[in-house]
Design a protein around this motif. Structure first.
Motif, PDB file in Angstrom:
ATOM      1  N   UNK A   1       0.823  -1.212   0.000  1.00 33.92           N
ATOM      2  CA  UNK A   1       0.000   0.000   0.000  1.00 33.92           C
ATOM      3  C   UNK A   1       0.855   1.258   0.000  1.00 33.92           C
ATOM      4  N   UNK A   2       0.335   2.275  -0.640  1.00 34.15           N
ATOM      5  CA  UNK A   2       1.014   3.563  -0.672  1.00 34.15           C
ATOM      6  C   UNK A   2       0.330   4.461   0.357  1.00 34.15           C
ATOM      7  N   UNK A   3       1.006   4.665   1.490  1.00 30.69           N
ATOM      8  CA  UNK A   3       0.361   5.392   2.584  1.00 30.69           C
ATOM      9  C   UNK A   3       0.402   6.906   2.432  1.00 30.69           C
ATOM     10  N   UNK A   4       0.958   7.370   1.313  1.00 30.87           N
ATOM     11  CA  UNK A   4       1.053   8.814   1.107  1.00 30.87           C
ATOM     12  C   UNK A   4      -0.282   9.507   1.293  1.00 30.87           C
ATOM     13  N   UNK A   5      -1.335   8.911   0.751  1.00 30.70           N
ATOM     14  CA  UNK A   5      -2.672   9.512   0.832  1.00 30.70           C
ATOM     15  C   UNK A   5      -3.158   9.604   2.265  1.00 30.70           C
ATOM     16  N   UNK A   6      -2.867   8.558   3.043  1.00 35.56           N
ATOM     17  CA  UNK A   6      -3.305   8.586   4.444  1.00 35.56           C
ATOM     18  C   UNK A   6      -2.535   9.656   5.206  1.00 35.56           C
ATOM     19  N   UNK A   7      -1.221   9.726   4.924  1.00 43.40           N
ATOM     20  CA  UNK A   7      -0.424  10.770   5.574  1.00 43.40           C
ATOM     21  C   UNK A   7      -0.970  12.147   5.224  1.00 43.40           C
ATOM     22  N   UNK A   8      -1.392  12.299   3.977  1.00 52.99           N
ATOM     23  CA  UNK A   8      -1.909  13.602   3.550  1.00 52.99           C
ATOM     24  C   UNK A   8      -3.101  14.007   4.414  1.00 52.99           C
ATOM     25  N   UNK A   9      -3.997  13.035   4.664  1.00 55.11           N
ATOM     26  CA  UNK A   9      -5.176  13.356   5.484  1.00 55.11           C
ATOM     27  C   UNK A   9      -4.815  13.523   6.952  1.00 55.11           C
ATOM     28  N   UNK A  10      -3.815  12.753   7.411  1.00 60.69           N
ATOM     29  CA  UNK A  10      -3.387  12.890   8.803  1.00 60.69           C
ATOM     30  C   UNK A  10      -2.764  14.277   9.023  1.00 60.69           C
TER      31      UNK A  10
END
Ligand SMILES: [Zn+2]
Lengths: 276, 641
Positions: free
Chosen positions: B614-623
């Motif tokens: 998984x590419x967690x970049x998107x989750x980090x963006x929302x965090x």
């Protein structure tokens, strides 16, 4: 004194700004990490994550809320509590900032000022917030309660819109007066060792006579804050920030904006201190 | 007063593109009426020419008397239900704020008919006067035309559900006259009057025909409505300050009009269509947005459905006080809802114009029974609203403001997917018997079903199918089976993943409240003891999939391998749990169900895929975003502390 010099005063002691920043960051991180956790646990292995990075996220977020909304909604409750907790913390750190600006800055001045004036700052803060709520109700209550009636009977929405804008201007003016009054009160308590009651009275009186002169500078501060806000929404939309490094860069930009905003708050305090 | 002849006309007026009748013209009307704006009422004559196209001899007729639904709280529309109509509380209305239609005289063959009564075919509420029953003096044989002369008064209520008057002399005459019911063959093959009382969750139904409407009113009014203007505001002899306007509309199912002194008229044109926008002065800056949306709709329908057969399109952009008359469709006349200085990035006003325009096709040309099959117009219209908007503005067609982007079809699909209870009445439920979230089902779910059909079939093939449906059913009253027929034919002609199960799909999608939700439980890859011919290690690659809903649809699967290749399979979607397994030299990285989002009805796309990388970049963006916003909130909230 030029605007740049006024702004510079807020950043003369970066440690002061950084302490406030650090407290806010720690509080906010507790929410941010939970958001990370919920997203990870619910859609952490989904290819939909790609969508989150590029701003094409409406469907991803919609489905996330439909299926896992129950895990996210408690976070809103936490933010409410966090605001209340921070108001109390702010009474402490702001007391420290005022003390450092008035009586001179050193490594411990923020802690000494904070502890010495905590209860008085808290009292002034809550009284001023109460005045602010009354003011807001007085301005917006009648306007909002009339909107339904106007929609049925006015020939056009133009006056409602312009009236609304006029109300925003009026409300902002009043709010600036309340902000200046609360700042003056704190200066009077710390610099002149006034009792809270008389400081409130004198602070409000002084704000009525002196705010007018401060308006141009306060307005420029407002414009600066609005600019920072707009800059963020602009940067947030940049697609090249959708790589993992990009997301980190975005985080750095966001944190820089927050730090500058706190610095500007200190600049405003320093400026108002000298006006009294 | 005699209805004016062409010689008198000041305006060119040809209502349709054809000299020949486009429809059977079963119900035709000539009106000659006076409008008294002080009383908010019209009075005068209505002449009805109704052709009996049935095999029956007709001894009585039924007429809709819609405005009587707003006569008071005893009508079936208002009684029983709460007194709240579209957010408007009707309790405690002054008597003069109610409206009504009153028929003073009916003449057939020079004889006054006395055997007239109100009937209630749908409920036992004898207080309801929304259907008038007239026993004829002489029977009408098959193929004969009935001619009725009516003297009537229509008084508008203060606006309820679009009909009515508002402040500043705004008057909206819609569903304002005694109107013929539809004599038709029902699903069981029996002929009879389809003339329902006016109830909640119910719109309208009527036969195509011609309208010739002459209205006398005060000079100060700007007047517009269905059809074209044969004569516009010609002074009336011996009546200073009074003028006459005459409208002609052909092959339409209804006639609506507006009169207000506070409207400005903007004329424009698109190919053969005269576009007339009636708008308050303060909305001058919105003109191009509204007319632009109408023009784009005309072009899109021309290209994808069929030619707009009328020569006029009138758009009412109601002023604020007339907003309750907005958001609605009438033949060649639509009403929008726009606001002064509304941000350009929020295109709800354009979307609304597109929606109401699309009703010219679904409701007017294809005149389905809106009371019984509302999905055949509202669902199709919502689907085409999304198509036109996305054709015009791309994937963020509805909202594109400060980085917040939403497309129309996504918005529509989300409205369905977010329904708290999706097990409500199915799409094809008779409108007024529907229980549940009406809008999310009839409008949004239907549009999502159509979107699914389009995605499986292909855009070009879908257009061909709809053009066929349009051609075959224009100027008639299409029903569910007419649509089902063309869908089945198209899926047979252009085979695709859904073709083999299209019959069941249509039943499940339209007549049931089943839920589609396919998900991937896991993906795995592990080395085996075996090797291939070149000595490379072979891997066990597996994935488990789950059908979480009860709606079974064949779905496409895409397998992503660590060497960058992909491979596709089809799962018939039947088993509750389904395993994918492959022993190969490559390693499975991810699996996605329905990678092209063809099955738009799936209520959760996030669980359609599973990846081991998984590419967690998107989750980090929302965090990080939430951190930023909490910091801002506490900083702002503490400004007085
Ligand atoms: Zn509609």
């Amino acid at each position: 004194m030029g605007l740049m010099q006024i702004i510079k005063r807020g950043f003369e002691n970066p440690r002061l700004v950084s302490i406030v920043y650090a407290i806010q960051l720690i509080l906010a991180m507790t929410i941010g990490l939970q958001v990370y956790q919920v997203f990870g646990a619910s859609i952490g292995n989904s290819l939909s994550l790609e969508g989150l990075k590029v701003g094409d996220a409406h469907m991803v977020i919609n489905d996330l809320l439909n299926t896992h909304g129950a895990s996210l909604s408690p976070l809103l409750g936490q933010v409410r509590w966090m605001v209340i907790v921070y108001l109390i913390v702010a009474a402490f750190v702001h007391g420290g900032i005022w003390h450092s600006l008035i009586n001179g800055y050193d490594k411990v001045s923020i802690w000494i000022g904070g502890s010495t004036y905590f209860f008085r700052m808290l009292m002034i803060g809550f009284i001023m917030s109460f005045i602010f709520i009354i003011w807001s109700t007085l301005v917006w209550g009648p306007y909002l309660s009339k909107i339904r009636y106007w929609m049925e009977h006015l020939p056009s929405e133009e006056p409602i819109l312009w009236g609304g804008i006029a109300m925003v201007v009026l409300w902002s003016f009043g709010s600036i007066f309340i902000f200046v009054a609360s700042s003056f009160c704190k200066v009077l308590v710390i610099r002149d060792q006034e009792k809270v009651g008389s400081a409130l009275w004198k602070g409000i009186k002084k704000s009525i006579t002196k705010t007018w002169k401060c308006l141009p500078v306060l307005f420029l501060f407002f414009v600066l804050l609005a600019f920072l806000y707009l800059m963020h929404s602009f940067v947030d939309d940049w697609t090249f920030l959708s790589t993992t490094i990009g997301v980190f860069l975005l985080f750095v930009i966001q944190q820089l904006i927050v730090w500058i905003k706190i610095g500007l708050r200190v600049s405003t305090y320093a400026y108002l201190k000298d006006r009294l | 007063m005699i209805i004016g002849l062409c010689a008198q006309s000041k305006e060119h007026c040809a209502p349709t593109i054809s000299e020949e009748p486009l429809s059977e013209r079963l119900a035709n009307y000539i009106f000659d009426i006076d409008f008294d704006h002080e009383l908010h009422a019209v009075s005068g004559n209505e002449k009805i020419f109704w052709k009996n196209n049935s095999p029956d001899t007709i001894s009585f007729v039924r007429l809709y008397m819609y405005l009587n639904a707003f006569k008071g709280p005893e009508s079936s529309y208002l009684s029983g239900a709460n007194m709240n109509v579209m957010g408007q509380d009707l309790r405690g209305r002054a008597p003069e704020d109610w409206g009504y239609i009153q028929v003073d005289k009916v003449i057939q063959d020079d004889q006054t008919i006395t055997d007239i009564s109100y009937v209630q075919p749908d409920d036992d509420n004898d207080q309801d006067e929304s259907v008038l029953h007239i026993n004829l003096v002489s029977d009408i044989l098959p193929g004969e035309t009935l001619i009725l002369d009516l003297e009537f008064v229509s008084k508008l209520p203060r606006t309820i559900a679009r009909s009515g008057y508002a402040d500043h002399d705004f008057n909206h005459f819609v569903h304002w006259y005694p109107k013929m019911g539809v004599y038709e063959e029902d699903k069981e093959g029996d002929w009879g009057w389809n003339c329902h009382q006016f109830l909640r969750q119910m719109e309208f139904y009527g036969d195509h025909g011609n309208y010739d409407v002459t209205i006398e009113l005060d000079d100060k009014f700007v007047i517009g409505g269905s059809g074209c203007r044969q004569m516009y505001k010609e002074p009336v002899t011996d009546k200073p300050g009074r003028v006459e306007t005459r409208f002609i509309a052909h092959d339409v199912i209804d006639f609506g009009w507006v009169a207000s002194p506070n409207l400005v008229e903007y004329d424009d044109e698109w190919h053969h269509v005269e576009i007339r926008l009636l708008s308050p002065k303060s909305h001058a800056s919105l003109r191009d947005r509204l007319i632009g949306a109408a023009k784009h709709s005309l072009q899109y329908f021309e290209d994808h459905v069929g030619t707009y057969p009328y020569n006029t399109l009138t758009i009412l952009d109601p002023p604020l006080h007339g907003l309750r008359s907005g958001f609605m469709e009438y033949p060649t006349y639509i009403t929008g809802g726009a606001f002064y200085s509304f941000p350009k990035g929020v295109r709800s006003m354009e979307s609304l114009i597109v929606h109401e325009f699309a009703h010219q096709y679904f409701m007017q040309i294809l005149a389905n029974n809106e009371k019984e099959d509302p999905w055949l117009d509202e669902g199709f219209v919502t689907f085409y609203e999304d198509c036109v908007m996305e054709d015009m503005h791309g994937s963020s067609s509805l909202i594109d403001l400060f980085g917040y982007k939403v497309g129309n079809s996504t918005f529509t699909r989300n409205e369905y997917a977010s329904m708290s209870n999706k097990r409500t009445s199915p799409i094809t439920t008779v409108g007024y018997k529907f229980i549940g979230d009406y809008k999310a089902t009839i409008y949004s779910k239907t549009a999502t079903v159509l979107q699914t059909l389009k995605r499986y079939l292909g855009a070009v093939q879908f257009d061909e199918m709809i053009k066929g449906y349009f051609e075959a059913n224009m100027f008639t009253h299409p029903r569910k089976d007419d649509f089902i027929k063309v869908v089945k034919e198209a899926f047979a002609q252009y085979p695709n993943t859904l073709s083999s199960s299209i019959d069941q799909f249509l039943i499940d999608a339209l007549d049931e409240s089943k839920i589609v939700d396919y998900s991937v439980i896991n993906v795995g890859s592990a080395p085996s003891d075996e090797t291939d011919d070149s000595g490379n290690t072979l891997y066990h690659n597996w994935s488990n999939l789950e059908r979480k809903g009860d709606f079974i649809v064949p779905v496409e699967l895409r397998l992503y391998w660590t060497d960058g290749t992909t491979s596709d399979q089809v799962w018939d979607g039947k088993d509750p749990i389904y395993g994918v397994y492959e022993l190969s030299a490559r390693q499975l990285r991810a699996l996605e169900i329905d990678p092209e989002r063809k099955l738009f009805l799936d209520i959760d796309f996030n669980n359609n895929s599973y990846t081991l990388a998984p590419d967690n970049g998107g989750i980090w963006k929302y965090a990080t975003r939430s951190i930023y916003w909490v910091q801002n909130i506490v900083q702002s909230a503490s400004f007085l502390m």
